[in-house]
Design a protein around this motif. Structure first.
Motif, PDB file in Angstrom:
ATOM      1  N   GLY A 339       1.034  -1.102  -0.496  1.00 15.48           N
ATOM      2  CA  GLY A 339       0.533  -0.198   0.506  1.00 15.48           C
ATOM      3  C   GLY A 339       1.199   0.928   0.279  1.00 15.48           C
ATOM      4  N   ILE A 340       0.552   2.588   0.854  1.00 15.04           N
ATOM      5  CA  ILE A 340       1.071   3.464   0.431  1.00 15.04           C
ATOM      6  C   ILE A 340       0.753   4.393   1.885  1.00 15.04           C
ATOM      7  N   PHE A 381      -1.189  15.334   8.554  1.00 14.62           N
ATOM      8  CA  PHE A 381      -2.249  14.187   8.546  1.00 14.62           C
ATOM      9  C   PHE A 381      -1.071  13.322   8.029  1.00 14.62           C
ATOM     10  N   VAL A 382      -0.988  11.872   8.530  1.00 15.91           N
ATOM     11  CA  VAL A 382      -0.768  11.205   7.581  1.00 15.91           C
ATOM     12  C   VAL A 382      -1.880   9.910   7.265  1.00 15.91           C
ATOM     13  N   GLY A 383      -1.745   9.614   6.690  1.00 17.45           N
ATOM     14  CA  GLY A 383      -3.451   8.810   5.316  1.00 17.45           C
ATOM     15  C   GLY A 383      -2.080   6.888   4.895  1.00 17.45           C
ATOM     16  N   PHE A 384      -2.905   6.642   5.152  1.00 18.83           N
ATOM     17  CA  PHE A 384      -2.924   4.459   4.571  1.00 18.83           C
ATOM     18  C   PHE A 384      -3.330   3.851   3.520  1.00 18.83           C
ATOM     19  N   GLU A 414       0.878  20.868   0.915  1.00 19.44           N
ATOM     20  CA  GLU A 414       1.559  19.874   0.485  1.00 19.44           C
ATOM     21  C   GLU A 414       1.617  18.457   1.172  1.00 19.44           C
ATOM     22  N   CYS A 415       2.111  17.187   0.154  1.00 18.83           N
ATOM     23  CA  CYS A 415       2.030  16.202   1.217  1.00 18.83           C
ATOM     24  C   CYS A 415       3.391  15.315   0.555  1.00 18.83           C
ATOM     25  N   TYR A 416       4.097  14.366   1.664  1.00 25.63           N
ATOM     26  CA  TYR A 416       4.942  13.938   1.261  1.00 25.63           C
ATOM     27  C   TYR A 416       5.461  12.391   1.244  1.00 25.63           C
ATOM     28  N   GLY A 417       6.018  11.099   0.878  1.00 32.35           N
ATOM     29  CA  GLY A 417       5.436   9.785   1.286  1.00 32.35           C
ATOM     30  C   GLY A 417       6.950   9.442   0.387  1.00 32.35           C
ATOM     31  N   TYR A 418       7.548   8.061   0.775  1.00 31.04           N
ATOM     32  CA  TYR A 418       7.991   7.471  -0.171  1.00 31.04           C
ATOM     33  C   TYR A 418       7.469   5.840  -0.744  1.00 31.04           C
ATOM     34  N   GLU A 419       7.825   5.961  -1.732  1.00 33.21           N
ATOM     35  CA  GLU A 419       6.717   4.248  -2.527  1.00 33.21           C
ATOM     36  C   GLU A 419       7.509   3.724  -2.640  1.00 33.21           C
ATOM     37  N   TRP A 420       7.200   2.379  -1.686  1.00 36.58           N
ATOM     38  CA  TRP A 420       8.040   1.581  -1.489  1.00 36.58           C
ATOM     39  C   TRP A 420       8.257   0.109  -2.453  1.00 36.58           C
ATOM     40  N   LYS A 427      10.561  -3.487  -2.546  1.00 38.09           N
ATOM     41  CA  LYS A 427       9.096  -3.753  -3.409  1.00 38.09           C
ATOM     42  C   LYS A 427       8.514  -4.273  -2.545  1.00 38.09           C
ATOM     43  N   GLY A 428       7.933  -3.078  -1.752  1.00 43.11           N
ATOM     44  CA  GLY A 428       6.627  -3.750  -1.069  1.00 43.11           C
ATOM     45  C   GLY A 428       6.652  -3.405   0.458  1.00 43.11           C
ATOM     46  N   THR A 429       6.070  -2.794   0.711  1.00 42.40           N
ATOM     47  CA  THR A 429       6.046  -2.066   2.147  1.00 42.40           C
ATOM     48  C   THR A 429       6.558  -3.217   3.141  1.00 42.40           C
ATOM     49  N   TYR A 430       5.613  -3.616   4.446  1.00 44.96           N
ATOM     50  CA  TYR A 430       5.961  -4.448   5.257  1.00 44.96           C
ATOM     51  C   TYR A 430       4.977  -5.875   5.102  1.00 44.96           C
ATOM     52  N   CYS A 431       5.527  -6.847   5.547  1.00 42.26           N
ATOM     53  CA  CYS A 431       5.441  -8.164   4.897  1.00 42.26           C
ATOM     54  C   CYS A 431       4.116  -8.668   5.701  1.00 42.26           C
ATOM     55  N   SER A 432       3.297  -8.970   4.881  1.00 46.56           N
ATOM     56  CA  SER A 432       1.591  -9.405   5.006  1.00 46.56           C
ATOM     57  C   SER A 432       1.685 -10.730   4.448  1.00 46.56           C
TER      58      SER A 432
END
Length: 486
Positions: A339-340, A381-384, A414-420, A427-432
């Motif tokens: 996800g993001i 704010f932080v969004g998921f 403004e917005c800010y993030g890192y595209e894992w 090649k992904g975020t945390y493991c699910s």
């Protein structure tokens, strides 16, 4: 914007943002090195004959750094090889709008034993979310039938009951969250069930389903139909099967000086040698040693190797003998965490004295939108979100539209993030885990082979996929390496 255009713009911005490590993220050992260089370890010779190092750790996230620190303390000359220009792996301390933020893994809790022990060991300071934290009223809005609604008291009570009902089987599925085999029969019975499948067994109102679906998507960092119900139930079980502990464990406490503060403390304590910007391409066992080949063509000889890279990137490394085919199959299939996470600065002080949360189901671009920090002239704010294709986190206008769907009065500056998912070393975020993964792959994960030890934070018991799980995996890998080398 067409998909190919969005990908092009995002990738350009991603590459640019990826180079901005910032003061918090650039330091490796209290500012001891520059990016792309090495940290000199404690001067000692390798114990093992015809080896440059006793232990080489591949991957400089929390699992790798823990394994390296502990291996040094066990008396072994140890080297960390990290592909990126920084340590931390899928944690990433940075700054945004004057606030310290975490672009990856963030929150910790005292129900997470390994990371909490490190906090106590090094005397690290914590902060609470939102910052400053005050016990105050929270406004909740749920996307329901395409519109944001504020649930009434009786609806909130219904939602609370719905969450408990959704996770009703968790105590039996994970009676011992650090011992899956204890309830293996029960887990296999629901192994094929997705997070969305569970809804079919319940009688929930559409509003209740939207809320629970949002939390399931947020937990798994993917849409609920791609998440394993058993894996989601594990999250609920670890802090003790209740909502208050669950919310606090996954979203309240974090490092005041960033996750990098613990990485720095570990490196300074163990003093392993660290080489950044050094991807590994080949690992070859040769009797009583292992040859590690870097992308630059250097060959390093070690008595043992600890593999601490994310599972999704495992196929980037050629292993001889070849890896267990099931490991490669799982890595190529990829876990479902994709996800993001986006930080959003809105104009002006947050109206009222409370904090806000927005909740949207799997179909919404952001499943969770929550107050992260408050100031006199702005709010963070932080969004998921479960699906990166539904929102370009680099596009302010796109983020504004999604924020407005929850709270039309908020103006995004403004917005800010890192595209894992675009990071070649994640090649992904945390493991699910996905449905059917327990029965199909569980017994193949974290199985050492000869002098190659697996200590990935993506696998194991307890809080796997978390900072805590990574520290636990790295520490256990170091212990097994000590047993191997003597």
């Amino acid at each position: 914007m067409a998909t190919n255009e969005r990908d092009g713009v995002s990738r350009r911005k991603f590459i640019r943002n990826a180079g901005v490590v910032g003061a918090a993220g650039a330091a490796v050992a209290a500012g001891a090195v520059s990016l792309g260089t090495a940290v000199a370890g404690e001067k000692r010779g390798a114990k093992n004959v015809d080896c440059d190092y006793d232990v080489v750790v591949i991957g400089g996230g929390f699992a790798g750094v823990t394994a390296a620190r502990d291996s040094m303390k066990n008396g072994y000359k140890t080297l960390v090889l990290e592909a990126r220009n920084r340590l931390g792996g899928r944690t990433f301390s940075s700054e945004f709008a004057g606030h310290k933020v975490e672009l990856g893994g963030t929150w910790i809790h005292w129900t997470q034993p390994f990371v909490w022990a490190e906090v106590q060991r090094y005397g690290l300071k914590l902060k609470e979310t939102p910052e400053p934290f005050v016990e105050e009223q929270q406004t909740v809005r749920i996307i329901h039938e395409g519109k944001a609604v504020e649930p009434k008291l009786e609806e909130l009570i219904g939602i609370s009951k719905a969450i408990k009902e959704y996770f009703a089987h968790a105590p039996k599925l994970w009676e011992r969250p650090y011992d899956a085999k204890h309830s293996w029969k029960e887990l296999l019975a629901v192994d094929a069930m997705s997070g969305a499948d569970r809804f079919a067994q319940l009688k929930l109102t559409p509003l209740e389903r939207s809320f629970v679906d949002a939390y399931v998507s947020g937990i798994a960092h993917t849409t609920s139909d791609r998440a394993s119900y058993a894996d989601v139930a594990r999250w609920w079980s670890l802090p003790g099967w209740n909502m208050t502990a669950f919310v606090d464990a996954i979203g309240r406490y974090s490092f005041k000086d960033g996750t990098i503060s613990l990485i720095n403390a570990m490196v300074d304590d163990g003093k392993p040698e660290v080489r950044l910007s050094t991807p590994v391409t080949k690992v070859e066992e040769q009797g009583k040693r292992v040859l590690i080949t870097t992308q630059g063509g250097e060959t390093i000889k070690a008595a043992a190797v600890i593999v601490a890279v994310p599972m999704n990137v495992l196929p980037r490394i050629a292993f001889t003998p070849a890896l267990d085919p099931k490991l490669v199959e799982a890595a190529k299939e990829k876990h479902s965490g994709s996800g993001i996470k986006v930080f959003i600065r809105t104009k002006g002080k947050l109206p009222g004295d409370g904090k806000r949360i927005g909740v949207g189901g799997s179909e919404h671009p952001l499943n969770i939108l929550a107050t992260y920090a408050k100031a006199e002239d702005h709010t963070i704010f932080v969004g998921f979100g479960a699906d990166p294709d539904k929102l370009d986190i680099q596009d302010r206008d796109a983020v504004q539209a999604v924020v407005s769907s929850f709270y039309p009065d908020l103006e995004v500056e403004e917005c800010y993030g890192y595209e894992w998912t675009l990071d070649p070393y994640a090649k992904g975020t945390y493991c699910s885990y996905k449905p059917n993964w327990l029965g199909k792959y569980y017994d193949h994960f974290q199985k050492d082979r000869g002098r190659v030890i697996f200590g990935q934070g993506d696998h194991g018991e307890g809080w796997r996929g978390f900072i805590d799980g990574a520290i636990g995996a790295g520490g256990q890998a170091a212990m097994r390496t000590h047993k191997l080398l003597g």
